[in-house]
Write a protein that holds these residues in place. Structure first.
Motif, PDB file in Angstrom:
ATOM      1  N   GLN B  32      44.392  64.797  41.981  1.00 28.28           N
ATOM      2  CA  GLN B  32      44.116  63.656  41.102  1.00 28.28           C
ATOM      3  C   GLN B  32      44.201  64.039  39.618  1.00 28.28           C
ATOM      4  OE1 GLN B  32      40.547  61.670  42.258  1.00 28.28           O
ATOM      5  NE2 GLN B  32      40.919  59.921  40.930  1.00 28.28           N
ATOM      6  N   PRO B  33      43.522  65.116  39.192  1.00 29.09           N
ATOM      7  CA  PRO B  33      43.666  65.514  37.783  1.00 29.09           C
ATOM      8  C   PRO B  33      45.109  65.830  37.398  1.00 29.09           C
ATOM      9  CG  PRO B  33      41.784  66.606  38.753  1.00 29.09           C
ATOM     10  CD  PRO B  33      42.493  65.911  39.869  1.00 29.09           C
ATOM     11  N   LEU B  34      45.848  66.435  38.332  1.00 31.41           N
ATOM     12  CA  LEU B  34      47.238  66.770  38.027  1.00 31.41           C
ATOM     13  C   LEU B  34      48.053  65.521  37.734  1.00 31.41           C
ATOM     14  CD1 LEU B  34      48.543  69.619  40.356  1.00 31.41           C
ATOM     15  CD2 LEU B  34      48.553  69.508  37.859  1.00 31.41           C
ATOM     16  N   VAL B  35      47.833  64.486  38.561  1.00 28.81           N
ATOM     17  CA  VAL B  35      48.543  63.218  38.356  1.00 28.81           C
ATOM     18  C   VAL B  35      48.143  62.615  37.010  1.00 28.81           C
ATOM     19  CG1 VAL B  35      48.800  60.863  39.223  1.00 28.81           C
ATOM     20  CG2 VAL B  35      48.847  62.783  40.812  1.00 28.81           C
ATOM     21  N   PHE B  36      46.843  62.645  36.719  1.00 30.28           N
ATOM     22  CA  PHE B  36      46.355  62.168  35.411  1.00 30.28           C
ATOM     23  C   PHE B  36      47.089  62.874  34.279  1.00 30.28           C
ATOM     24  CE2 PHE B  36      41.713  60.753  36.376  1.00 30.28           C
ATOM     25  CZ  PHE B  36      42.216  59.695  37.091  1.00 30.28           C
ATOM     26  N   TRP B  37      47.166  64.179  34.427  1.00 33.46           N
ATOM     27  CA  TRP B  37      47.725  65.007  33.371  1.00 33.46           C
ATOM     28  C   TRP B  37      49.180  64.606  33.097  1.00 33.46           C
ATOM     29  CZ3 TRP B  37      49.925  70.542  33.879  1.00 33.46           C
ATOM     30  CH2 TRP B  37      50.118  71.086  32.604  1.00 33.46           C
ATOM     31  N   ILE B  38      49.931  64.498  34.192  1.00 33.88           N
ATOM     32  CA  ILE B  38      51.349  64.196  34.038  1.00 33.88           C
ATOM     33  C   ILE B  38      51.540  62.772  33.488  1.00 33.88           C
ATOM     34  CG2 ILE B  38      53.510  63.866  35.311  1.00 33.88           C
ATOM     35  CD1 ILE B  38      52.356  66.146  37.200  1.00 33.88           C
ATOM     36  N   LEU B  39      50.821  61.803  34.077  1.00 27.72           N
ATOM     37  CA  LEU B  39      51.028  60.411  33.674  1.00 27.72           C
ATOM     38  C   LEU B  39      50.489  60.139  32.270  1.00 27.72           C
ATOM     39  CD1 LEU B  39      50.297  58.441  36.968  1.00 27.72           C
ATOM     40  CD2 LEU B  39      52.486  59.189  36.023  1.00 27.72           C
ATOM     41  N   ILE B  40      49.195  60.446  32.084  1.00 30.10           N
ATOM     42  CA  ILE B  40      48.587  60.139  30.780  1.00 30.10           C
ATOM     43  C   ILE B  40      49.178  61.041  29.707  1.00 30.10           C
ATOM     44  CG2 ILE B  40      46.413  60.036  29.484  1.00 30.10           C
ATOM     45  CD1 ILE B  40      45.028  59.388  32.124  1.00 30.10           C
ATOM     46  N   GLY B  41      49.372  62.322  30.068  1.00 27.56           N
ATOM     47  CA  GLY B  41      49.947  63.276  29.119  1.00 27.56           C
ATOM     48  C   GLY B  41      51.300  62.811  28.624  1.00 27.56           C
ATOM     49  N   SER B  42      52.181  62.427  29.546  1.00 25.97           N
ATOM     50  CA  SER B  42      53.515  61.974  29.148  1.00 25.97           C
ATOM     51  C   SER B  42      53.430  60.653  28.392  1.00 25.97           C
ATOM     52  CB  SER B  42      54.395  61.775  30.393  1.00 25.97           C
ATOM     53  OG  SER B  42      54.285  62.885  31.228  1.00 25.97           O
ATOM     54  N   ASN B  45      51.974  61.201  24.802  1.00 25.84           N
ATOM     55  CA  ASN B  45      52.570  62.299  24.047  1.00 25.84           C
ATOM     56  C   ASN B  45      53.190  61.828  22.720  1.00 25.84           C
ATOM     57  OD1 ASN B  45      52.682  65.044  24.091  1.00 25.84           O
ATOM     58  ND2 ASN B  45      54.761  65.135  24.928  1.00 25.84           N
ATOM     59  N   ALA B  46      53.906  60.706  22.775  1.00 25.89           N
ATOM     60  CA  ALA B  46      54.640  60.226  21.603  1.00 25.89           C
ATOM     61  C   ALA B  46      53.710  59.701  20.507  1.00 25.89           C
ATOM     62  CB  ALA B  46      55.619  59.135  22.029  1.00 25.89           C
ATOM     63  N   SER B  47      52.624  59.011  20.925  1.00 21.12           N
ATOM     64  CA  SER B  47      51.791  58.351  19.923  1.00 21.12           C
ATOM     65  C   SER B  47      50.575  59.173  19.508  1.00 21.12           C
ATOM     66  CB  SER B  47      51.333  56.983  20.460  1.00 21.12           C
ATOM     67  OG  SER B  47      50.903  57.107  21.779  1.00 21.12           O
ATOM     68  N   PHE B  48      50.460  60.404  20.023  1.00 25.83           N
ATOM     69  CA  PHE B  48      49.276  61.224  19.737  1.00 25.83           C
ATOM     70  C   PHE B  48      49.423  61.940  18.398  1.00 25.83           C
ATOM     71  CE2 PHE B  48      46.944  65.335  20.464  1.00 25.83           C
ATOM     72  CZ  PHE B  48      45.671  64.796  20.538  1.00 25.83           C
ATOM     73  N   GLN B  49      48.590  61.521  17.430  1.00 21.75           N
ATOM     74  CA  GLN B  49      48.637  62.173  16.114  1.00 21.75           C
ATOM     75  C   GLN B  49      47.218  62.522  15.690  1.00 21.75           C
ATOM     76  OE1 GLN B  49      50.662  59.048  14.065  1.00 21.75           O
ATOM     77  NE2 GLN B  49      52.614  60.132  14.118  1.00 21.75           N
ATOM     78  N   PRO B  50      46.660  63.609  16.209  1.00 22.25           N
ATOM     79  CA  PRO B  50      45.258  63.910  15.942  1.00 22.25           C
ATOM     80  C   PRO B  50      45.040  64.352  14.496  1.00 22.25           C
ATOM     81  CG  PRO B  50      46.284  65.733  17.085  1.00 22.25           C
ATOM     82  CD  PRO B  50      47.320  64.670  16.983  1.00 22.25           C
ATOM     83  N   SER B  51      43.863  64.014  13.967  1.00 21.99           N
ATOM     84  CA  SER B  51      43.528  64.533  12.644  1.00 21.99           C
ATOM     85  C   SER B  51      42.836  65.870  12.826  1.00 21.99           C
ATOM     86  CB  SER B  51      42.636  63.543  11.896  1.00 21.99           C
ATOM     87  OG  SER B  51      41.551  63.165  12.702  1.00 21.99           O
ATOM     88  N   GLY B  52      42.926  66.731  11.822  1.00 25.13           N
ATOM     89  CA  GLY B  52      42.232  68.011  11.859  1.00 25.13           C
ATOM     90  C   GLY B  52      43.035  69.119  12.504  1.00 25.13           C
TER      91      GLY B  52
END
Lengths: 305, 260
Positions: B32-42, B45-52
């Motif tokens: 389950q975590p692996l699926v989360f990682w692949i789906l949510i991660g992908s 990925n494009a819109s992730f712009q963390p501050s700091g």
């Protein structure tokens, strides 16, 4: 070291409900002692208290000279406990279950292996040692349960409804085995039951009803409280016939939901007389030697359910 | 010493055997975590712009430590949920009437859960090189050490809940209500920097935040540019150790309560 289990004024309440009410009894080594009672009579609470799973509200419990409140750990070493629900791990094999149990009691190595082999032989489980417990039949699982409880050579064996789920043949074997065990090894065996035939096999029986201990003695002693044999009459209207029978025959009568129970030394004649006197009202009549169930009905005035 | 060691080991060993014989059930703890990682991660990925963060970091990489901790958390939950049934009926009752102390029982169970969680965690660590994380000897030692502590603390947390519950449904409810939010608000899912002040405080008070921070410090060998603004490794480890001690004591206390 004392050779008795002594229980005095044992009382236990859950919130407001009184599950055990000033219970007193004493059991000696070599005895098979049964607690007979219907569901809700308090016998499971008593079992849980004796097995140290719950602490009683008040009262004295002394097991071979040890106090249950202050010497719990010592007492746990003396106890072997067989629960009503299966206490084996189904995913483990027979021998793995036994080893696990041995380790909990500090047994290991050669000493543990020898003891396991001894019990496997005694319980005729030799050829099933590598089987997963979940693959064994109910009767076999029960045998493993008891072997497991005896592994550390306990001085007291507690069994909660040991024969539930067993057929009558296995049940009888178990009763016999427990008697032999108590006699030969001098251990104290306490069991709870709601089965009359199982209670009959005990050396002494305590009858529990609604948290109170209503009678205590050997099965024969208890049955001798009943004057003579028992006639059970099933009628269309128990209430009215109950009065009529008492009035006409001057006998001691108890009524439960389904039957009118009459104790009599001349039960044979009474059957005939009742049939003649109330031919239209009677559905069935049964004549029997007194059983522990009759004792229960006489003492509590209620049916054993 | 032998008096404690033998029972603790046997309780631990039983957890391992059970796991080995029901591998498929625990597979879901990693799947389950692996699926989360692949789906949510992908997906993010494009819109992730963390501050700091000083260095560009993709969401797949950012999310990775969180996923490892999620696997530890899920395995801890799976390992402890059986306590609920075993306590009520059968097996655990016979352990409870034995002379073994409650502290030893809990220790055996906690070590069992920890071992299983570690095993699953290792499998995930093997994926780290795929996303460009390179381990040195020091970083792998720190990472594994942190995983051990986290797994132990989380299993104990699971035990505190499991020893109280009368049904597995209750356990699932608590899991959704408490355990998952603890994980979500630990920096696993998003960094604290840039979030509203109240949320920053919640994350600061969440012990798992320090678990995540220590884990990130471990895999990046304290190279802060990939981690954003997180608590230091020393502080994090101190807090996780305290978390482990408190949860262990809590679980022992729960297991000793007279209600059971």
């Amino acid at each position: 070291m004392s050779n008795h289990i002594t229980v005095e004024n044992l009382t236990h309440t859950y919130d407001t409900r009184c599950a055990l009410d000033h219970v007193n009894f004493s059991v000696s080594r070599g005895e098979v002692f049964g607690f007979l009672g219907p569901n809700g009579s308090g016998k499971t609470t008593l079992f849980k208290i004796l097995s140290t799973l719950i602490t009683p509200t008040s009262g004295v419990i002394n097991i071979f000279g040890h106090d249950i409140y202050t010497e719990r750990k010592l007492i746990r070493k003396l106890l072997g406990v067989v629960f009503q629900q299966p206490a084996l791990d189904g995913k483990l094999t027979v021998i793995e279950n036994l080893r696990h149990q041995g380790h909990l009691y500090g047994l290991r190595g050669r000493q543990l292996n020898d003891r396991i082999n001894e019990l496997l032989k005694q319980f005729n489980l030799n050829d099933r040692t590598k089987d997963l417990v979940e693959e064994l039949s109910g009767g076999l699982q029960r045998r493993v349960e008891i072997a497991k409880a005896l592994l550390h050579s306990p001085q007291v064996l507690l069994l909660d409804e040991p024969s539930s789920g067993l057929d009558i043949g296995v049940r009888r074997q178990l009763s016999e085995y427990l008697s032999v065990l108590a006699e030969n090894e001098g251990i104290c065996i306490l069991l709870t039951t709601h089965l009359m035939d199982e209670a009959d096999e005990c050396k002494r029986v305590a009858i529990l009803d609604d948290g109170r201990l209503v009678a205590l003695g050997s099965p024969d002693e208890l049955k001798s409280q009943i004057g003579g044999d028992v006639v059970s009459v099933e009628t269309k209207n128990n209430e009215s016939l109950y009065n009529a029978i008492e009035e006409k025959f001057h006998v001691s009568t108890t009524i439960t939901e389904d039957y009118i129970h009459i104790e009599s030394t001349r039960a044979n004649d009474l059957v005939k007389d009742i049939m003649v006197a109330f031919p239209d009202d009677i559905l069935s009549v049964r004549l029997s030697k007194p059983t522990l169930e009759d004792v229960f009905i006489k003492l509590t005035g209620s049916k054993f359910v | 010493m032998v008096n404690i060691l033998v029972p603790v080991t046997t309780i631990w060993w039983r957890e391992i055997i059970r796991f080995y014989r029901q591998r498929s059930r625990l597979l879901s703890a990693i799947a389950q975590p692996l699926v989360f990682w692949i789906l949510i991660g992908s997906g993010l990925n494009a819109s992730f712009q963390p501050s700091g963060f000083n260095k560009e970091i993709g969401y797949i990489e950012y999310f990775y430590p969180g996923i490892v901790v999620l696997v530890l958390l899920f395995t801890a939950i799976f390992a402890t949920i059986s306590v609920v049934n075993e306590r009520r009926e059968g097996f655990l009752q016979s352990v409870l009437v034995s002379p073994v102390s409650r502290g030893s029982i809990v220790l055996g169970q906690a070590l069992g859960g920890t071992s299983l969680a570690l095993l699953q965690g290792f499998l995930l660590l093997c994926l780290a090189p795929l996303i460009g994380i390179k381990f040195s000897i020091t970083s792998i030692i720190i990472t594994i050490g942190v995983m051990v502590l986290l797994a132990f603390g989380l299993t104990n947390l699971g035990l505190i809940i499991a020893w109280r519950m009368d049904s597995t449904q209750g356990f699932h409810a608590i899991m959704n209500l408490i355990l998952i939010p603890i994980w979500l608000l630990s920096g696993a899912f998003f960094p604290a920097a840039g979030t509203p002040l109240w949320l920053q405080w919640v994350m600061k008070l969440n012990p798992l935040t320090y678990g995540l921070a220590a884990f990130r410090s471990g895999i990046y060998k304290n190279a802060y540019q990939q981690m954003g603004n997180i608590p230091s490794l020393t502080l994090s480890i101190i807090i996780i150790v305290i978390f482990c001690v408190l949860t262990y004591l809590g679980a022992t206390l729960t297991a000793s309560s007279k209600r059971i």
